[in-house]
Design a protein around this motif. Structure first.
Motif, mmCIF file in Angstrom:
data_model
loop_
_atom_site.group_PDB
_atom_site.id
_atom_site.type_symbol
_atom_site.label_atom_id
_atom_site.label_comp_id
_atom_site.label_asym_id
_atom_site.label_seq_id
_atom_site.Cartn_x
_atom_site.Cartn_y
_atom_site.Cartn_z
ATOM 1 N N HIS A 226 0.799 -1.233 0.000
ATOM 2 C CA HIS A 226 0.000 0.000 0.000
ATOM 3 C C HIS A 226 0.827 1.277 0.000
ATOM 4 O O HIS A 226 0.257 2.361 -0.051
ATOM 5 C CB HIS A 226 -0.977 -0.008 1.178
ATOM 6 C CG HIS A 226 -1.998 -1.090 1.067
ATOM 7 N ND1 HIS A 226 -3.111 -1.006 0.269
ATOM 8 C CD2 HIS A 226 -2.033 -2.323 1.624
ATOM 9 C CE1 HIS A 226 -3.804 -2.130 0.340
ATOM 10 N NE2 HIS A 226 -3.173 -2.944 1.160
ATOM 11 N N GLY A 227 2.152 1.152 0.057
ATOM 12 C CA GLY A 227 2.946 2.366 0.131
ATOM 13 C C GLY A 227 4.122 2.469 -0.821
ATOM 14 O O GLY A 227 4.792 3.495 -0.847
ATOM 15 N N TYR A 228 4.380 1.420 -1.604
ATOM 16 C CA TYR A 228 5.595 1.401 -2.414
ATOM 17 C C TYR A 228 5.339 0.846 -3.805
ATOM 18 O O TYR A 228 4.309 0.231 -4.064
ATOM 19 C CB TYR A 228 6.680 0.562 -1.714
ATOM 20 C CG TYR A 228 7.080 1.158 -0.391
ATOM 21 C CD1 TYR A 228 8.021 2.177 -0.340
ATOM 22 C CD2 TYR A 228 6.494 0.735 0.797
ATOM 23 C CE1 TYR A 228 8.388 2.753 0.871
ATOM 24 C CE2 TYR A 228 6.849 1.309 2.012
ATOM 25 C CZ TYR A 228 7.794 2.316 2.039
ATOM 26 O OH TYR A 228 8.145 2.888 3.229
ATOM 27 N N ASP A 229 6.324 1.043 -4.687
ATOM 28 C CA ASP A 229 6.237 0.523 -6.049
ATOM 29 C C ASP A 229 6.631 -0.945 -6.142
ATOM 30 O O ASP A 229 6.230 -1.646 -7.058
ATOM 31 C CB ASP A 229 7.165 1.331 -6.979
ATOM 32 C CG ASP A 229 6.763 2.791 -7.081
ATOM 33 O OD1 ASP A 229 5.552 3.070 -7.200
ATOM 34 O OD2 ASP A 229 7.660 3.651 -7.023
ATOM 35 N N LEU A 230 7.463 -1.398 -5.212
ATOM 36 C CA LEU A 230 7.872 -2.792 -5.142
ATOM 37 C C LEU A 230 8.400 -3.069 -3.745
ATOM 38 O O LEU A 230 8.691 -2.140 -2.991
ATOM 39 C CB LEU A 230 8.967 -3.122 -6.175
ATOM 40 C CG LEU A 230 10.379 -2.610 -5.897
ATOM 41 C CD1 LEU A 230 11.394 -3.661 -6.323
ATOM 42 C CD2 LEU A 230 10.640 -1.321 -6.643
ATOM 43 N N GLY A 231 8.501 -4.333 -3.438
ATOM 44 C CA GLY A 231 9.125 -4.753 -2.191
ATOM 45 C C GLY A 231 10.388 -5.519 -2.515
ATOM 46 O O GLY A 231 10.508 -6.123 -3.588
ATOM 47 N N ALA A 232 11.347 -5.498 -1.598
ATOM 48 C CA ALA A 232 12.568 -6.279 -1.776
ATOM 49 C C ALA A 232 13.121 -6.640 -0.408
ATOM 50 O O ALA A 232 12.798 -6.005 0.603
ATOM 51 C CB ALA A 232 13.607 -5.500 -2.588
ATOM 52 N N LEU A 233 13.949 -7.668 -0.406
ATOM 53 C CA LEU A 233 14.639 -8.087 0.809
ATOM 54 C C LEU A 233 15.791 -8.989 0.431
ATOM 55 O O LEU A 233 15.851 -9.503 -0.689
ATOM 56 C CB LEU A 233 13.689 -8.799 1.780
ATOM 57 C CG LEU A 233 12.900 -10.028 1.314
ATOM 58 C CD1 LEU A 233 13.739 -11.301 1.354
ATOM 59 C CD2 LEU A 233 11.674 -10.215 2.185
ATOM 60 N N ALA A 234 16.700 -9.153 1.353
ATOM 61 C CA ALA A 234 17.807 -10.101 1.197
ATOM 62 C C ALA A 234 17.512 -11.275 2.116
ATOM 63 O O ALA A 234 17.354 -11.104 3.319
ATOM 64 C CB ALA A 234 19.137 -9.448 1.564
ATOM 65 N N ALA A 235 17.426 -12.454 1.533
ATOM 66 C CA ALA A 235 17.063 -13.644 2.305
ATOM 67 C C ALA A 235 18.284 -14.476 2.644
ATOM 68 O O ALA A 235 19.136 -14.724 1.786
ATOM 69 C CB ALA A 235 16.077 -14.501 1.515
ATOM 70 N N SER A 236 18.335 -14.912 3.884
ATOM 71 C CA SER A 236 19.352 -15.888 4.276
ATOM 72 C C SER A 236 18.901 -17.251 3.767
ATOM 73 O O SER A 236 17.747 -17.440 3.381
ATOM 74 C CB SER A 236 19.480 -15.920 5.802
ATOM 75 O OG SER A 236 18.265 -16.400 6.368
ATOM 76 N N ALA A 237 19.808 -18.204 3.778
ATOM 77 C CA ALA A 237 19.454 -19.556 3.349
ATOM 78 C C ALA A 237 18.307 -20.111 4.194
ATOM 79 O O ALA A 237 17.390 -20.745 3.679
ATOM 80 C CB ALA A 237 20.674 -20.472 3.434
ATOM 81 N N SER A 238 18.312 -19.821 5.495
ATOM 82 C CA SER A 238 17.255 -20.343 6.371
ATOM 83 C C SER A 238 15.935 -19.602 6.189
ATOM 84 O O SER A 238 14.881 -20.134 6.528
ATOM 85 C CB SER A 238 17.702 -20.277 7.831
ATOM 86 O OG SER A 238 17.930 -18.940 8.218
ATOM 87 N N GLY A 239 15.960 -18.393 5.648
ATOM 88 C CA GLY A 239 14.731 -17.623 5.465
ATOM 89 C C GLY A 239 14.066 -17.793 4.112
ATOM 90 O O GLY A 239 12.920 -17.400 3.918
ATOM 91 N N ARG A 240 14.761 -18.400 3.157
ATOM 92 C CA ARG A 240 14.234 -18.519 1.790
ATOM 93 C C ARG A 240 12.843 -19.148 1.743
ATOM 94 O O ARG A 240 11.969 -18.672 1.028
ATOM 95 C CB ARG A 240 15.185 -19.322 0.915
ATOM 96 C CG ARG A 240 16.471 -18.624 0.574
ATOM 97 C CD ARG A 240 17.360 -19.511 -0.296
ATOM 98 N NE ARG A 240 16.817 -19.714 -1.633
ATOM 99 C CZ ARG A 240 16.995 -18.880 -2.646
ATOM 100 N NH1 ARG A 240 17.704 -17.791 -2.484
ATOM 101 N NH2 ARG A 240 16.470 -19.148 -3.821
ATOM 102 N N GLY A 241 12.660 -20.224 2.472
ATOM 103 C CA GLY A 241 11.385 -20.943 2.428
ATOM 104 C C GLY A 241 10.223 -20.065 2.858
ATOM 105 O O GLY A 241 9.148 -20.100 2.235
ATOM 106 N N LEU A 242 10.407 -19.287 3.905
ATOM 107 C CA LEU A 242 9.348 -18.390 4.375
ATOM 108 C C LEU A 242 8.934 -17.434 3.266
ATOM 109 O O LEU A 242 7.745 -17.278 2.984
ATOM 110 C CB LEU A 242 9.825 -17.588 5.594
ATOM 111 C CG LEU A 242 8.908 -16.442 6.047
ATOM 112 C CD1 LEU A 242 7.604 -16.982 6.624
ATOM 113 C CD2 LEU A 242 9.629 -15.553 7.055
ATOM 114 N N TYR A 243 9.902 -16.812 2.616
ATOM 115 C CA TYR A 243 9.593 -15.813 1.601
ATOM 116 C C TYR A 243 8.991 -16.451 0.352
ATOM 117 O O TYR A 243 8.053 -15.911 -0.229
ATOM 118 C CB TYR A 243 10.836 -14.984 1.277
ATOM 119 C CG TYR A 243 11.420 -14.368 2.528
ATOM 120 C CD1 TYR A 243 10.641 -13.573 3.369
ATOM 121 C CD2 TYR A 243 12.730 -14.621 2.908
ATOM 122 C CE1 TYR A 243 11.170 -13.038 4.533
ATOM 123 C CE2 TYR A 243 13.264 -14.083 4.071
ATOM 124 C CZ TYR A 243 12.469 -13.293 4.879
ATOM 125 O OH TYR A 243 12.984 -12.769 6.031
#
Length: 177
Positions: free
Chosen positions: A103-120
């Motif tokens: 609701h506030g941006y043109d896109l979202g981004a993040l840097a994922a760790s190996a352990s966080g990939r599945g969540l994203y």
């Protein structure tokens, strides 16, 4: 209970508690630059029995893609206290962070760790398939080491993302992605 508030509304004591939880959740691999990266935006804090159990932050960054600059809601410092993992807190703070991005941006981004990939991946974030760069003080610089860990979120009506193109983030000290 989930709270969403800007950095300016966190008291010094609350900032210290959040930082302590992040240090614990990242097992000592959360430095001062990482902390600095999550300040200045909105914090999503999950509290259970008066204890901070999870956190995510959304900060505004400027990204270059497809020959223009885009306002990016960049998700930082997503973590759950080790004693509270596996109870849906990561999903809860991410749902609110995604609402903010959508609701506030043109896109979202993040840097994922190996352990966080599945969540994203489960939440619909897309791995960037093209090359990443940063706009460093000396000009554009390739960040090949970040290609595999960069994820984006398509925002309805936002940036027209070409996942195999180039994505350039603004400069910052520490990890640029």
């Amino acid at each position: 209970m989930l709270r969403t508030l800007p950095t300016a509304d966190l008291t010094a004591a609350e900032r210290a508690v959040v930082r302590q939880m992040l240090d614990l959740a990242f097992a000592g691999n959360f430095g001062d630059a990482d902390w600095d990266h999550c300040l200045g935006g909105l914090h999503v804090v999950a509290v259970e029995r008066d204890e901070v159990v999870a956190h995510a932050a959304v900060v505004q960054r400027s990204f270059l893609h497809a020959e223009r600059a885009w306002r990016c809601g960049y998700v930082e410092a997503v973590a759950v206290h080790p004693r509270w993992r596996g109870q849906g807190f990561a999903a809860a703070v991410m749902a609110e962070a995604e609402r903010i991005v959508d609701h506030g941006y043109d896109l979202g981004a993040l840097a994922a760790s190996a352990s966080g990939r599945g969540l994203y991946l489960r939440r619909g974030w897309l791995p960037w398939q093209g090359h990443t760069f940063t706009l460093s003080p000396t000009g554009p610089r390739r960040t090949a080491e970040d290609d595999d860990g960069t994820f984006v979120r398509v925002v309805p009506g936002g940036a027209d993302l070409h996942l195999t193109g180039t994505l350039t983030c603004d400069w910052r000290d520490g990890d640029v992605w």
